[in-house]
Enzyme design. Structure first.
Site, PDB file in Angstrom:
ATOM      1  N   ASN A 152       4.718   6.654  14.191  1.00 33.09           N
ATOM      2  CA  ASN A 152       3.618   5.689  14.312  1.00 33.09           C
ATOM      3  C   ASN A 152       3.721   4.797  15.542  1.00 33.09           C
ATOM      4  O   ASN A 152       2.778   4.100  15.868  1.00 33.09           O
ATOM      5  CB  ASN A 152       3.534   4.826  13.051  1.00 33.09           C
ATOM      6  CG  ASN A 152       4.861   4.224  12.672  1.00 33.09           C
ATOM      7  OD1 ASN A 152       5.841   4.935  12.505  1.00 33.09           O
ATOM      8  ND2 ASN A 152       4.916   2.913  12.554  1.00 33.09           N
ATOM      9  N   GLN A 180       0.421   9.629   9.937  1.00 39.23           N
ATOM     10  CA  GLN A 180      -0.112   9.587  11.299  1.00 39.23           C
ATOM     11  C   GLN A 180      -0.630  10.935  11.779  1.00 39.23           C
ATOM     12  O   GLN A 180      -1.185  11.012  12.872  1.00 39.23           O
ATOM     13  CB  GLN A 180       0.971   9.084  12.271  1.00 39.23           C
ATOM     14  CG  GLN A 180       1.364   7.635  12.077  1.00 39.23           C
ATOM     15  CD  GLN A 180       0.279   6.656  12.524  1.00 39.23           C
ATOM     16  OE1 GLN A 180      -0.588   6.992  13.318  1.00 39.23           O
ATOM     17  NE2 GLN A 180       0.327   5.447  11.994  1.00 39.23           N
ATOM     18  N   THR A 240      -5.960   3.232 -13.588  1.00 40.67           N
ATOM     19  CA  THR A 240      -7.316   3.730 -13.357  1.00 40.67           C
ATOM     20  C   THR A 240      -7.552   3.954 -11.865  1.00 40.67           C
ATOM     21  O   THR A 240      -7.259   3.079 -11.053  1.00 40.67           O
ATOM     22  CB  THR A 240      -8.344   2.708 -13.892  1.00 40.67           C
ATOM     23  OG1 THR A 240      -8.022   2.441 -15.251  1.00 40.67           O
ATOM     24  CG2 THR A 240      -9.759   3.236 -13.782  1.00 40.67           C
ATOM     25  N   CYS A 326       3.304  -2.842  10.348  1.00 37.30           N
ATOM     26  CA  CYS A 326       4.035  -3.209   9.138  1.00 37.30           C
ATOM     27  C   CYS A 326       5.282  -4.016   9.463  1.00 37.30           C
ATOM     28  O   CYS A 326       5.947  -4.532   8.582  1.00 37.30           O
ATOM     29  CB  CYS A 326       4.407  -1.965   8.346  1.00 37.30           C
ATOM     30  SG  CYS A 326       2.969  -1.014   7.921  1.00 37.30           S
TER      31      CYS A 326
HETATM   32  N1  PMP Z   1       3.867   5.564   7.174  1.00 32.73           N
HETATM   33  C1  PMP Z   1       3.459   5.545   8.453  1.00 32.73           C
HETATM   34  C2  PMP Z   1       3.991   6.556   9.411  1.00 32.73           C
HETATM   35  C3  PMP Z   1       2.535   4.591   8.861  1.00 32.73           C
HETATM   36  O1  PMP Z   1       2.122   4.578  10.131  1.00 32.73           O
HETATM   37  C4  PMP Z   1       2.045   3.647   7.929  1.00 32.73           C
HETATM   38  C5  PMP Z   1       1.088   2.571   8.354  1.00 32.73           C
HETATM   39  N2  PMP Z   1       1.603   1.721   9.352  1.00 32.73           N
HETATM   40  C6  PMP Z   1       2.504   3.720   6.614  1.00 32.73           C
HETATM   41  C7  PMP Z   1       3.412   4.689   6.282  1.00 32.73           C
HETATM   42  C8  PMP Z   1       1.978   2.778   5.579  1.00 32.73           C
HETATM   43  O2  PMP Z   1       0.644   3.148   5.280  1.00 32.73           O
HETATM   44  P1  PMP Z   1      -0.295   2.344   4.287  1.00 32.73           P
HETATM   45  O3  PMP Z   1      -0.906   1.256   5.099  1.00 32.73           O
HETATM   46  O4  PMP Z   1      -1.313   3.365   3.836  1.00 32.73           O
HETATM   47  O5  PMP Z   1       0.520   1.858   3.163  1.00 32.73           O
END
Ligand code: PMP
Length: 393
Positions: A152, A180, A240, A326
């Protein structure tokens, strides 16, 4: 005059495709609980969910019955890691890679604090994990190997089919975070050979808040749920289902399956154009990670001599980022780039860029103008000026 924003952060998230919006709006009236199949309102919702499930499965060449909807890739990664660990009575080995997303690395670390034997493999300077090191790390006691498909932060593509072969030889389960790659590369679970596959809708022009874990045949009965309280999703993910999000995810996958080749060609071309503008304006700039094993549209560049905040300020109007969304609350150099062998200062002078399905040629040209202007500006205000060619602009 301020520049119009140019969105080049498609690894963080993508805009909703109009086709996705239309499908979600068209089905707005489906208020029934998709698990209440004893009346028409429930049956209507259930049908829509099952159509979506088939669309998602088709986009990865998989079997719809093996697809478990989750709230996104983070949850799917957690379900893969902890779910497989919970189901194991014998094997204790877990192998992953330093450049994985935090939603794989943190569960792995937590498993290491339980009684699992964790190995986190390094990568080479091009970002690829060395297949011999996988071969050496994986053995009869290995339960699970987790290696992402496309990184990512850099767009580097790992060699999943070769890693799958190694895992299959010793009976280890292979999980691959494909958040990704969906919509960016043609995806076929049979060719990849992974047993568990993570997907996320908002990385491929669908809504936020939904994703999936694909549980292939070899991993069947080798995953346990993490939450309890209902039998939905084959008992693996009770609760759900969010029908409108499922519909949006399904349509996003239908569009991705249809457009992926054309999108990849276009995004690849636009990204190359953007890279050329960057190298022309900043001759000492360098690509981080493999040029060849890279998903179309995504790249990561270091600009020796400047900090990422300074660069983002100077690239006025360009919406890019210095690392994973993140991890953006953590003011530390990117662990991915450190794993590639960059120094903390080099990692801090790097930015990631990613064009998307709706990025226009015009936007890429404007981004080139912004970059040339930034090179001139930084040549006055910052040590990075030594980078900018005297002749620029
Ligand atoms: N894995 C990868 C490689 C990502 O790029 C991301 C998002 N930054 C995630 C996991 C997390 O994804 P989500 O926002 O759908 O929880």
């Amino acid at each position: 005059m301020p520049y119009a924003p140019i969105y080049l952060d498609h690894q963080a998230s993508t805009p909703i495709d109009p086709r996705v919006k239309a499908a979600m709006t068209r089905n707005e009236g489906l208020y029934g609980n998709p698990h209440s199949t004893n009346h028409l309102a429930g049956i209507g919702a259930a049908r829509a969910v099952e159509t979506a499930r088939r669309q998602v499965a088709r986009a990865i060449g998989g079997d719809a019955r093996r697809l478990v909807f989750t709230s996104g890739a983070t949850e799917a990664n957690n379900l893969a890691m902890f779910g497989v660990a919970r189901a194991s009575s014998g094997r204790r080995g877990i192998v992953t890679v330093r450049t994985e997303h935090s939603s794989v690395l943190e569960p792995t670390q937590a498993l290491g604090e339980m009684d699992f034997d964790v190995q986190t493999l390094p990568v080479q300077s091009d970002g690829l994990v060395d297949l011999d090191s996988v071969e050496r790390a994986v053995g009869e006691r290995t339960l699970l190997v987790s290696v992402m498909h496309v990184n990512n932060e850099t767009g580097v593509i790992q060699q999943i089919p070769a890693i799958a072969e190694i895992c299959q030889r010793v009976g280890a389960i292979l999980h691959s975070d494909c958040a990704q790659s969906l919509g960016r590369l043609p995806l076929d679970v049979r060719k990849l050979g992974a047993d568990l596959l993570t997907l996320s809708a908002h990385k491929c022009y669908g809504p936020k808040g939904i994703g999936a874990l694909y549980v292939g045949n070899r991993a069947r009965n080798r995953v346990r749920p993490l939450t309890l309280g209902g039998g939905q999703e084959g008992g693996l993910r009770p609760g759900t289902l969010p029908v409108p999000l499922c519909i949006g995810f399904g349509e996003a996958c239908r569009a991705a399956a249809r457009d992926v080749h054309a999108d990849a060609e276009r995004m690849g071309r636009l990204a190359e154009e953007l890279l050329e503008s960057i190298f022309a304006a900043f001759p000492r700039a360098q690509l981080n990670g493999s040029r060849r094993h890279r998903a179309p549209g995504a790249f990561n560049v270091r600009f020796p001599g400047a900090g990422s905040d300074e660069l983002l300020d100077a690239f006025e109007g360009i919406q890019a980022s210095s690392g994973s969304a993140c991890a953006s609350t953590v003011a530390e150099p990117s662990p991915v780039l450190l794993a590639y062998g960059l120094s903390p200062a080099e990692a801090d002078s790097s930015l990631r860029f990613c064009v998307g399905r709706f990025t226009t040629e015009e936007e890429v040209r404007s981004a080139g103008d912004v970059i040339r202007r930034a090179a001139r500006q930084l040549s006055v205000t910052s040590p990075i000026g030594r980078l900018a060619r005297a002749s620029v602009g």
